[in-house]
Design a protein around this motif. Structure first.
Motif, PDB file in Angstrom:
ATOM      1  N   ASP A 162       6.284   6.109 -21.223  1.00  0.00           N
ATOM      2  CA  ASP A 162       6.745   5.426 -22.440  1.00  0.00           C
ATOM      3  C   ASP A 162       8.109   4.775 -22.255  1.00  0.00           C
ATOM      4  OD1 ASP A 162       4.464   6.173 -23.875  1.00  0.00           O
ATOM      5  OD2 ASP A 162       5.334   8.122 -24.354  1.00  0.00           O
ATOM      6  N   GLU A 163       8.797   5.133 -21.168  1.00  0.00           N
ATOM      7  CA  GLU A 163      10.136   4.596 -20.934  1.00  0.00           C
ATOM      8  C   GLU A 163      10.322   4.392 -19.440  1.00  0.00           C
ATOM      9  OE1 GLU A 163      14.773   5.973 -21.675  1.00  0.00           O
ATOM     10  OE2 GLU A 163      13.151   6.797 -22.914  1.00  0.00           O
ATOM     11  N   ALA A 164      10.860   3.251 -19.047  1.00  0.00           N
ATOM     12  CA  ALA A 164      11.053   2.950 -17.627  1.00  0.00           C
ATOM     13  C   ALA A 164      12.328   2.149 -17.427  1.00  0.00           C
ATOM     14  CB  ALA A 164       9.852   2.174 -17.085  1.00  0.00           C
ATOM     15  N   LYS A 165      12.843   2.166 -16.183  1.00  0.00           N
ATOM     16  CA  LYS A 165      14.027   1.400 -15.824  1.00  0.00           C
ATOM     17  C   LYS A 165      13.720   0.576 -14.590  1.00  0.00           C
ATOM     18  CE  LYS A 165      18.894   1.848 -14.575  1.00  0.00           C
ATOM     19  NZ  LYS A 165      20.016   2.792 -14.329  1.00  0.00           N
ATOM     20  N   ILE A 166      14.015  -0.725 -14.626  1.00  0.00           N
ATOM     21  CA  ILE A 166      13.772  -1.592 -13.479  1.00  0.00           C
ATOM     22  C   ILE A 166      15.053  -2.320 -13.075  1.00  0.00           C
ATOM     23  CG2 ILE A 166      11.332  -1.929 -13.967  1.00  0.00           C
ATOM     24  CD1 ILE A 166      12.028  -4.577 -15.243  1.00  0.00           C
ATOM     25  N   ASP A 183      -1.032  -8.805  -5.289  1.00  0.00           N
ATOM     26  CA  ASP A 183      -1.838  -8.293  -6.406  1.00  0.00           C
ATOM     27  C   ASP A 183      -1.864  -6.768  -6.412  1.00  0.00           C
ATOM     28  OD1 ASP A 183      -2.393 -10.834  -7.272  1.00  0.00           O
ATOM     29  OD2 ASP A 183      -4.398 -10.929  -6.401  1.00  0.00           O
ATOM     30  N   ILE A 184      -1.880  -6.158  -5.216  1.00  0.00           N
ATOM     31  CA  ILE A 184      -1.837  -4.694  -5.127  1.00  0.00           C
ATOM     32  C   ILE A 184      -0.550  -4.181  -5.771  1.00  0.00           C
ATOM     33  CG2 ILE A 184      -1.572  -2.752  -3.521  1.00  0.00           C
ATOM     34  CD1 ILE A 184      -3.486  -4.189  -1.620  1.00  0.00           C
ATOM     35  N   ALA A 185       0.567  -4.835  -5.453  1.00  0.00           N
ATOM     36  CA  ALA A 185       1.855  -4.423  -6.039  1.00  0.00           C
ATOM     37  C   ALA A 185       1.839  -4.564  -7.556  1.00  0.00           C
ATOM     38  CB  ALA A 185       2.993  -5.256  -5.432  1.00  0.00           C
ATOM     39  N   GLU A 186       1.254  -5.637  -8.056  1.00  0.00           N
ATOM     40  CA  GLU A 186       1.200  -5.849  -9.510  1.00  0.00           C
ATOM     41  C   GLU A 186       0.359  -4.775 -10.190  1.00  0.00           C
ATOM     42  OE1 GLU A 186      -0.193  -9.898  -9.762  1.00  0.00           O
ATOM     43  OE2 GLU A 186       1.843 -10.635 -10.123  1.00  0.00           O
ATOM     44  N   ILE A 187      -0.782  -4.425  -9.591  1.00  0.00           N
ATOM     45  CA  ILE A 187      -1.641  -3.397 -10.190  1.00  0.00           C
ATOM     46  C   ILE A 187      -0.958  -2.038 -10.141  1.00  0.00           C
ATOM     47  CG2 ILE A 187      -3.805  -2.126  -9.875  1.00  0.00           C
ATOM     48  CD1 ILE A 187      -5.050  -4.806  -9.001  1.00  0.00           C
ATOM     49  N   LEU A 188      -0.241  -1.745  -9.065  1.00  0.00           N
ATOM     50  CA  LEU A 188       0.488  -0.481  -8.987  1.00  0.00           C
ATOM     51  C   LEU A 188       1.568  -0.410 -10.059  1.00  0.00           C
ATOM     52  CD1 LEU A 188       0.792  -0.001  -5.119  1.00  0.00           C
ATOM     53  CD2 LEU A 188      -0.575   1.351  -6.705  1.00  0.00           C
ATOM     54  N   LEU A 203       8.503  -2.574  -6.069  1.00  0.00           N
ATOM     55  CA  LEU A 203       7.315  -3.321  -6.479  1.00  0.00           C
ATOM     56  C   LEU A 203       7.693  -4.709  -6.985  1.00  0.00           C
ATOM     57  CD1 LEU A 203       5.317  -0.470  -8.255  1.00  0.00           C
ATOM     58  CD2 LEU A 203       4.606  -1.698  -6.186  1.00  0.00           C
ATOM     59  N   ASN A 204       8.764  -4.776  -7.770  1.00  0.00           N
ATOM     60  CA  ASN A 204       9.236  -6.074  -8.267  1.00  0.00           C
ATOM     61  C   ASN A 204       9.609  -7.011  -7.128  1.00  0.00           C
ATOM     62  OD1 ASN A 204       9.205  -6.689 -11.052  1.00  0.00           O
ATOM     63  ND2 ASN A 204      10.679  -5.058 -11.445  1.00  0.00           N
ATOM     64  N   SER A 205      10.321  -6.480  -6.135  1.00  0.00           N
ATOM     65  CA  SER A 205      10.756  -7.330  -5.016  1.00  0.00           C
ATOM     66  C   SER A 205       9.563  -7.796  -4.192  1.00  0.00           C
ATOM     67  CB  SER A 205      11.746  -6.567  -4.125  1.00  0.00           C
ATOM     68  OG  SER A 205      11.121  -5.458  -3.491  1.00  0.00           O
ATOM     69  N   VAL A 231       0.836  -1.206   0.000  1.00  0.00           N
ATOM     70  CA  VAL A 231       0.000   0.000   0.000  1.00  0.00           C
ATOM     71  C   VAL A 231       0.869   1.253   0.000  1.00  0.00           C
ATOM     72  CG1 VAL A 231      -1.645   1.340   1.369  1.00  0.00           C
ATOM     73  CG2 VAL A 231      -2.006  -1.107   1.052  1.00  0.00           C
ATOM     74  N   GLU A 232       1.987   1.212   0.725  1.00  0.00           N
ATOM     75  CA  GLU A 232       2.904   2.352   0.767  1.00  0.00           C
ATOM     76  C   GLU A 232       3.384   2.735  -0.630  1.00  0.00           C
ATOM     77  OE1 GLU A 232       6.885   1.747   2.406  1.00  0.00           O
ATOM     78  OE2 GLU A 232       6.481   3.439   3.754  1.00  0.00           O
ATOM     79  N   GLN A 233       3.471   1.748  -1.517  1.00  0.00           N
ATOM     80  CA  GLN A 233       3.948   2.003  -2.877  1.00  0.00           C
ATOM     81  C   GLN A 233       2.933   2.783  -3.717  1.00  0.00           C
ATOM     82  OE1 GLN A 233       6.988   1.543  -4.374  1.00  0.00           O
ATOM     83  NE2 GLN A 233       7.548   1.278  -2.214  1.00  0.00           N
ATOM     84  N   TYR A 234       1.720   2.953  -3.211  1.00  0.00           N
ATOM     85  CA  TYR A 234       0.749   3.795  -3.926  1.00  0.00           C
ATOM     86  C   TYR A 234       1.288   5.224  -4.046  1.00  0.00           C
ATOM     87  CZ  TYR A 234      -3.489   6.374  -5.041  1.00  0.00           C
ATOM     88  OH  TYR A 234      -4.400   7.214  -5.643  1.00  0.00           O
ATOM     89  N   ASN A 235       1.979   5.679  -3.010  1.00  0.00           N
ATOM     90  CA  ASN A 235       2.572   7.015  -3.038  1.00  0.00           C
ATOM     91  C   ASN A 235       3.973   7.006  -3.643  1.00  0.00           C
ATOM     92  OD1 ASN A 235       0.371   8.339  -1.750  1.00  0.00           O
ATOM     93  ND2 ASN A 235       1.067   7.570   0.225  1.00  0.00           N
TER      94      ASN A 235
END
Length: 325
Positions: free
Chosen positions: A321-325, A307-312, A262-264, A251-255
């Motif tokens: 359009d571009e991201a780094k993980i 599931d919350i983490a996956e949806i976030l 999120l991946n971890s 839930v904290e990852q919402y902010n």
């Protein structure tokens, strides 16, 4: 949903203008001098008729003398989600006390609805909540806090066998439902303008399910009052603590919306399943069905948190359009 193309014009040397689609102005009864609300959504602008001048939405629900209360509740919920300013529930004959009680119960269950008028054959409900003063993001945070408190209190119930607190956790499920129904209503109203609100609806549904599984634990304990709590598997409490910690981190990852975090969190799914399987394997030989049932409910809390983490993550990546993980 219709789409229109308009060429931008320049007037006065500095002002850009476009014409409004004729079909839209007719459908919304737009006249010269009317105010139009414009909402800036980054690369999109949303136009709507000034809400202060919109027509009120009045809906009518006709019920019979033998209409089951469950059917009344379902119809009221559907109308609430669809949205109304006034909802008239009416009967061709005298409205009996069971129907009135169900309508009054519904008005207490959902947010912002009050009984405005009551006669022998009808009841009028009115929506008195201005959603602009209670945005969906605020509802989400309140809902998450309620669910977290329910899980924390369930831990205390397991540790202390507090019967009154157990009853409190069970009763608080209605409060979580209030927020969920409100989120559904707001998504219905705003999804055409802002597709990202769909993610909030998914998050709301998941938290409603987590609350249900928390209540299930308390209901299992209530149904097995004669079974001593020291017979419950020793790892149950730690397992619930771990699932609660996972819920709060997700839930904290919402902010924060940190992709690496999120991946971890998502990768802990295997740990949740292993924890459940270890408890169930250990108690299977001694017929400890209570521990096995509680372990299953706790695993659902953990898995829904993932599931919350996956949806976030879906929510974050849908907007870039571009991201780094």
């Amino acid at each position: 949903m219709a789409e229109y193309n308009r060429r931008v014009q320049l007037t006065g040397g500095a002002t850009f203008i476009i014409s409004l689609p004729h079909e839209w102005t007719n459908r919304n009864n737009i006249k010269k001098g009317n105010a139009i609300q414009i909402e800036d959504l980054g690369n999109r602008l949303v136009l709507r008729k000034d809400s202060s001048s919109r027509d009120e939405i009045t809906r009518i629900l006709d019920i019979g003398s033998n209409t089951p209360k469950e059917a009344i509740h379902r119809a009221l919920t559907s109308y609430y989600i669809a949205g109304f300013d006034n909802l008239i529930v009416r009967s061709s004959s005298y409205m009996d006390e069971k129907a009135r009680s169900e309508i009054k119960s519904f008005s207490k269950l959902v947010m912002g609805v009050e009984i405005f008028e009551e006669t022998a054959k009808s009841m009028m409900l009115q929506n008195v909540l201005d959603s602009s003063s209670f945005p969906m993001t605020k509802a989400f945070r309140r809902m998450a806090l309620n669910v977290e408190t329910m899980i924390t209190d369930t831990l205390r119930v397991l540790e202390e066998n507090d019967i009154e607190l157990r009853k409190s956790v069970i009763s608080r499920d209605d409060e979580v439902d209030r927020y969920h129904f409100y989120m559904m209503k707001e998504v219905m109203k705003k999804s055409a303008e802002d597709h990202s609100v769909i993610f909030l609806l998914l998050l709301s549904r998941i938290m409603e399910r987590i609350a249900d599984h928390t209540v299930n634990i308390c209901l299992f304990l209530e149904a097995n009052d004669e079974e001593r709590h020291d017979n419950i598997d020793s790892d149950i409490i730690q397992y619930l603590k771990s699932s609660n910690d996972l819920f709060m981190k997700c839930v904290e990852q919402y902010n924060r919306k940190e992709l690496a975090t999120l991946n971890s969190l998502i990768e802990t799914r295997k740990v949740i399943i292993e924890g459940r399987n270890e408890i169930r394997a250990r108690v299977s030989g001694n017929s400890n069905l209570l521990s096995s049932s509680i372990a299953e409910e706790i695993s659902r809390i953990g898995l829904y948190s993932i599931d919350i983490a996956e949806i976030l993550m879906d929510m974050v990546l849908s907007g870039v359009d571009e991201a780094k993980i």
